[in-house]
Motif scaffolding. Structure first.
Motif: not given
Length: 247
Positions: A51-64
């Motif tokens: 989730c921390r990485r997804a904050e700075g990576d527009p190519g990654l999205r995480v649903f919890s």
């Protein structure tokens, strides 16, 4: 009916896969974007770093998700969100590192060439594969061929594959099943019933030992009973199709 110009993503459901989740996503991210991860009520904290990485990576999205619903339910959540944003195809892969991220471009290229088809992986096993798992899947494959009146099912338990999103959503939202480990085989059978053509591509599989960080949520008794009920249900569903001439 064509599903339109392809717009594809990689969809990874995850439940308590530990460090393998990060490794899997890192590898998949090398070959494609966007990568979407649906964390299905995990309790091991495996998604926190992601989730921390997804904050700075527009190519990654995480649903919890707040609690565990099952693999199929996690995929359904991702499909619904993807459809809202205009995605047409989803490549599904497991979060435990067994599926080959390097094959993502090949599978999605095959999907783009045949956008109305589902691209199904044919597993290429190495010595790490448990003989019981390899042998047991032959039963499901045989039953799926029976349920589709001889359809070209390939390997119905191998979850590395590309789906046209809208047909799969229609199938899943028309029934209450396909929410857990029964998702992979039932999706193939019902989409074949729906008239989708399969494209088969080989893909290498690696089973990791516990010492290598390997995890498995498959439970032999629980999940084999689930598959048995699924096959009974699908065989019962085949009969009226045969009488209507739709088998």
């Amino acid at each position: 009916m064509s599903v339109g110009k392809p717009r594809s993503l990689v969809l990874i459901p995850s439940y308590n896969t530990g460090p393998k989740l990060w490794e899997t996503v890192e590898e998949a991210r090398r070959f494609w974007e966007p990568i979407w991860v649906v964390v299905d009520g995990s309790s091991d904290g495996s998604e926190e770093r992601l989730c921390r990485r997804a904050e700075g990576d527009p190519g990654l999205r995480v649903f919890s998700l707040s609690r565990n619903h099952g693999k199929g339910a996690a995929i359904l959540h991702g499909l619904r969100e993807a459809a809202k944003l205009g995605f047409t195809h989803a490549l599904t892969m497991d979060a435990d590192g067994q599926h080959p991220a390097s094959a993502i471009p090949e599978f999605l290229a095959a999907s783009a060439a045949s956008p109305d088809a589902m691209v199904l992986g044919l597993p290429v096993f190495d010595r790490s594969a448990p003989p019981l798992r390899v042998g047991g899947r032959k039963i499901s494959n045989w039953l799926a061929r029976l349920e589709t009146a001889g359809g070209d099912v390939g390997d119905v338990l191998f979850g590395f594959r590309v789906y046209p999103i809208l047909p799969l959503l229609e199938v899943m939202e028309s029934c209450r099943t396909m929410r857990r480990f029964d998702f992979d085989p039932e999706a193939v059978v019902r989409l074949l019933w729906k008239g989708l053509v399969p494209v088969h591509l080989p893909a290498r599989v690696r089973y990791f030992s516990a010492q290598e960080g390997g995890v498995s949520q498959f439970r032999y008794l629980r999940d084999n009973l689930l598959l048995a009920r699924m096959h009974v249900r699908l065989l019962a569903g085949l009969l009226p199709r045969l009488f209507r001439g739709g088998g």
